[in-house]
Enzyme design. Structure first.
Site, PDB file in Angstrom:
ATOM      1  N   GLU A 107       0.861  -1.186   0.000  1.00 46.66           N
ATOM      2  CA  GLU A 107       0.000   0.000   0.000  1.00 46.66           C
ATOM      3  C   GLU A 107       0.899   1.239   0.000  1.00 46.66           C
ATOM      4  O   GLU A 107       1.941   1.235   0.642  1.00 46.66           O
ATOM      5  CB  GLU A 107      -0.894   0.069   1.251  1.00 46.66           C
ATOM      6  N   TYR A 119       7.638   2.305  -7.763  1.00 46.10           N
ATOM      7  CA  TYR A 119       6.963   1.004  -7.898  1.00 46.10           C
ATOM      8  C   TYR A 119       6.554   0.745  -9.353  1.00 46.10           C
ATOM      9  O   TYR A 119       6.715  -0.360  -9.859  1.00 46.10           O
ATOM     10  CB  TYR A 119       5.739   0.940  -6.972  1.00 46.10           C
TER      11      TYR A 119
HETATM   12  C1  LIG Z   1       5.126   0.389   1.189  1.00 41.94           C
HETATM   13  C2  LIG Z   1       5.690   1.710   1.640  1.00 41.94           C
HETATM   14  O1  LIG Z   1       6.515   1.776   2.520  1.00 41.94           O
HETATM   15  S1  LIG Z   1       5.183   3.110   0.790  1.00 41.94           S
HETATM   16  C3  LIG Z   1       6.278   4.387   1.416  1.00 41.94           C
HETATM   17  C4  LIG Z   1       7.566   4.477   0.655  1.00 41.94           C
HETATM   18  N1  LIG Z   1       8.559   5.226   1.434  1.00 41.94           N
HETATM   19  C5  LIG Z   1       8.579   6.567   1.530  1.00 41.94           C
HETATM   20  O2  LIG Z   1       7.786   7.280   0.914  1.00 41.94           O
HETATM   21  C6  LIG Z   1       9.641   7.139   2.446  1.00 41.94           C
HETATM   22  C7  LIG Z   1      10.256   8.402   1.902  1.00 41.94           C
HETATM   23  N2  LIG Z   1      10.866   8.185   0.567  1.00 41.94           N
HETATM   24  C8  LIG Z   1      11.988   7.450   0.419  1.00 41.94           C
HETATM   25  O3  LIG Z   1      12.572   6.922   1.359  1.00 41.94           O
HETATM   26  C9  LIG Z   1      12.521   7.312  -0.999  1.00 41.94           C
HETATM   27  O4  LIG Z   1      12.207   8.501  -1.714  1.00 41.94           O
HETATM   28  C10 LIG Z   1      11.962   6.076  -1.763  1.00 41.94           C
HETATM   29  C11 LIG Z   1      12.052   4.811  -0.912  1.00 41.94           C
HETATM   30  C12 LIG Z   1      10.496   6.306  -2.185  1.00 41.94           C
HETATM   31  C13 LIG Z   1      12.796   5.897  -3.055  1.00 41.94           C
HETATM   32  O5  LIG Z   1      14.127   5.573  -2.674  1.00 41.94           O
HETATM   33  P1  LIG Z   1      15.369   5.860  -3.647  1.00 41.94           P
HETATM   34  O6  LIG Z   1      16.508   5.014  -3.191  1.00 41.94           O
HETATM   35  O7  LIG Z   1      15.587   7.312  -3.762  1.00 41.94           O
HETATM   36  O8  LIG Z   1      14.807   5.314  -5.055  1.00 41.94           O
HETATM   37  P2  LIG Z   1      15.697   4.826  -6.287  1.00 41.94           P
HETATM   38  O9  LIG Z   1      16.924   5.675  -6.395  1.00 41.94           O
HETATM   39  O10 LIG Z   1      15.883   3.352  -6.214  1.00 41.94           O
HETATM   40  O11 LIG Z   1      14.699   5.213  -7.480  1.00 41.94           O
HETATM   41  C14 LIG Z   1      14.427   4.343  -8.557  1.00 41.94           C
HETATM   42  C15 LIG Z   1      13.440   5.058  -9.474  1.00 41.94           C
HETATM   43  O12 LIG Z   1      12.239   5.401  -8.784  1.00 41.94           O
HETATM   44  C16 LIG Z   1      11.759   6.676  -9.240  1.00 41.94           C
HETATM   45  N3  LIG Z   1      11.886   7.663  -8.157  1.00 41.94           N
HETATM   46  C17 LIG Z   1      12.445   7.499  -6.949  1.00 41.94           C
HETATM   47  N4  LIG Z   1      12.362   8.635  -6.233  1.00 41.94           N
HETATM   48  C18 LIG Z   1      11.742   9.539  -7.007  1.00 41.94           C
HETATM   49  C19 LIG Z   1      11.394  10.915  -6.845  1.00 41.94           C
HETATM   50  N5  LIG Z   1      11.646  11.599  -5.701  1.00 41.94           N
HETATM   51  N6  LIG Z   1      10.757  11.550  -7.850  1.00 41.94           N
HETATM   52  C20 LIG Z   1      10.475  10.909  -9.007  1.00 41.94           C
HETATM   53  N7  LIG Z   1      10.804   9.598  -9.247  1.00 41.94           N
HETATM   54  C21 LIG Z   1      11.433   8.935  -8.252  1.00 41.94           C
HETATM   55  C22 LIG Z   1      12.650   7.064 -10.405  1.00 41.94           C
HETATM   56  O13 LIG Z   1      12.087   6.505 -11.589  1.00 41.94           O
HETATM   57  C23 LIG Z   1      13.944   6.369 -10.028  1.00 41.94           C
HETATM   58  O14 LIG Z   1      14.793   6.130 -11.120  1.00 41.94           O
HETATM   59  P3  LIG Z   1      15.801   7.314 -11.634  1.00 41.94           P
HETATM   60  O15 LIG Z   1      16.480   7.886 -10.422  1.00 41.94           O
HETATM   61  O16 LIG Z   1      16.732   6.587 -12.561  1.00 41.94           O
HETATM   62  O17 LIG Z   1      14.923   8.317 -12.317  1.00 41.94           O
END
Ligand SMILES: CC(=O)SCCNC(=O)CCNC(=O)[C@H](O)C(C)(C)COP(=O)(O)OP(=O)(O)OC[C@H]1O[C@@H](n2cnc3c(N)ncnc32)[C@H](O)[C@@H]1OP(=O)(O)O
Length: 153
Positions: A107, A119
């Site tokens: 979710e 995702y």
């Molecule tokens: C089930 C749950 O827990 S839902 C809640 C998810 N967690 C959160 O929202 C906590 C706060 N956010 C975070 O910790 C991070 O931003 C995360 C976990 C969502 C993503 O972690 P990251 O290590 O930055 O992601 P990662 O570098 O692997 O990104 C892979 C791809 O996802 C997408 N993506 C990741 N972050 C973003 C962003 N801020 N904006 C747009 N696209 C994004 C992009 O397509 C990215 O590829 P690219 O960098 O080549 O464009």
């Protein structure tokens, strides 16, 4: 930057809590993480991503029969957009396939576009909504789902 994936242990929890509090409006408590990694919950599966000795991200999941449910994932703000979340999820998927799991689900808040983008990039699809799923602000959750196949996804 070399990132290694490891199983979460109690010594990681202070660093994890700092990331958790900087990532979520309604963060999990230390007690919640302790319970998840205590071994009492036979479904629970928790990973950390490390850069040398520093915890830079984590992922939690529950393996329930033929499905795996991602309960929590976060990356340290200073280390985002470097592929760490993707690495954690792909590690989980490899393990899930080895255990014969056929689908991964989770979710996510309807307002959490960065996580939804992550995702979708990894092949998850929206399959429904859980109304008012988040108790802190009554926000809806999108249910996302990824079918696992034996060939490389
Ligand atoms: C089930 C749950 O827990 S839902 C809640 C998810 N967690 C959160 O929202 C906590 C706060 N956010 C975070 O910790 C991070 O931003 C995360 C976990 C969502 C993503 O972690 P990251 O290590 O930055 O992601 P990662 O570098 O692997 O990104 C892979 C791809 O996802 C997408 N993506 C990741 N972050 C973003 C962003 N801020 N904006 C747009 N696209 C994004 C992009 O397509 C990215 O590829 P690219 O960098 O080549 O464009």
């Amino acid at each position: 930057m070399i990132i290694t994936i490891d199983y979460m242990n109690r010594n990681d929890l202070d660093q994890i809590l700092a990331i958790e509090r900087s990532s979520f409006s309604n963060p999990w408590s230390k007690q919640t993480f302790e319970a998840e990694i205590s071994g009492e919950n036979k479904f629970a599966y928790y990973l950390v991503a490390r850069c040398k000795d520093e915890v830079v991200g984590y992922l939690g999941a529950w393996f329930i029969l033929s499905e795996v449910h991602i309960t929590n994932i976060a990356v340290k703000p200073s280390h985002r957009r470097r592929g760490i979340a993707k690495k954690l999820i792909n590690f989980l998927i490899t393990q899930a396939k080895e255990r014969g799991v056929t689908a991964v689900t989770l979710e996510v808040r309807v307002s959490n576009y960065p996580a939804q983008k992550l995702y979708r990039k990894l092949g998850f699809k929206e399959v429904g909504v859980r109304p008012k799923y988040y108790q802190d602000n009554n926000e809806d959750a999108l249910i996302m789902w990824k079918v696992l196949t034996k060939k490389k996804d």
